[in-house]
Design a protein around this motif. Structure first.
Motif: not given
Length: 223
Positions: A133-137, A183-185, A194-201, A204-207
């Motif tokens: 979650s922190e990684a996504v932010q 942005a929605r994520t 919500r709780t993020a996971d590796a796929d979610t991160y 965003l990293r790919t983008l």
């Protein structure tokens, strides 16, 4: 002589008193006054208890009417209620805790300005520790800061993730869907519980890695 005696006896004997009659309205008022005395209401339920009694009577009537209108009666109504509870539980699990109140419009950056490289470093550190979650932010902040450093976005305090995505999409129309999804994520993770996971991160990293290699449409999309 006997006749005169009867007449005299009847004359000196008092006549029978007429029966006492009370008017109907007067009797009702007298009864109401008597029943209004506190001694008759010492054990009456209080206002709250009367309200609760009325409420439960209403619930009982509602249940009775619903049972009569539902196939299977009370058993069918119970099954319908159970299905409704299961549907709500599924939505709760799918959408997360509904905590997106006024905080959903909070700003993207809440601390001192940092560079895109700083946010990327922080994102990778969180990801390495499994703090998705922190990684996504931090990765979303890196995306927006990178766009500001490229002058594709004007640095503006108070900008939200949704606003940044909408503004960036004007010069990067090929990534409109990905920017909005990012942005929605960010909002879901930060304000929606919500709780993020590796796929979610990873998305965003790919983008973030793809945007610097995309040629911007500086004049904006044509109508």
């Amino acid at each position: 002589m006997k006749g005169w005696g009867d007449l005299i006896s009847r004359a000196i004997t008092p006549a029978a008193e007429p029966p006492v009659t009370t008017p109907r309205d007067g009797a009702r008022e007298a009864a109401e006054r008597e029943l209004s005395k506190p001694m008759y209401h010492e054990h009456d339920p209080g206002l709250l208890q009367r309200a609760l009694n009325r409420f439960w009577e209403w619930v009982g009537d509602l249940f009775d009417h619903a049972s009569a209108a539902t196939p299977g009666g009370a058993l069918g109504l119970t099954a319908v209620a159970a299905l409704a509870v299961l549907a709500l539980a599924a939505l709760w699990w799918r959408l997360g805790t509904p905590r997106r109140t006024a905080k959903a419009a909070a700003t993207l950056f809440d601390d001192a300005p940092r560079s895109a490289a700083d946010h990327r470093t922080a994102a990778e550190a969180h990801a390495a520790a499994g703090r998705w979650s922190e990684a996504v932010q931090e990765r979303m902040r890196a995306i927006v800061r990178s766009l500001e450093e490229r002058a594709l976005l004007d640095p503006r305090p108070g900008r939200t993730a949704d606003e940044a995505a909408a503004e960036a999409a004007r010069s990067l129309p090929a990534h409109t869907a990905d920017l909005r999804a990012a942005a929605r994520t960010f909002d879901d993770v930060t304000y929606g519980g919500r709780t993020a996971d590796a796929d979610t991160y990873t998305r965003l990293r790919t983008l973030d890695l793809a945007l610097p290699h995309t040629k911007p449409l500086l004049t904006g999309p044509t109508a």
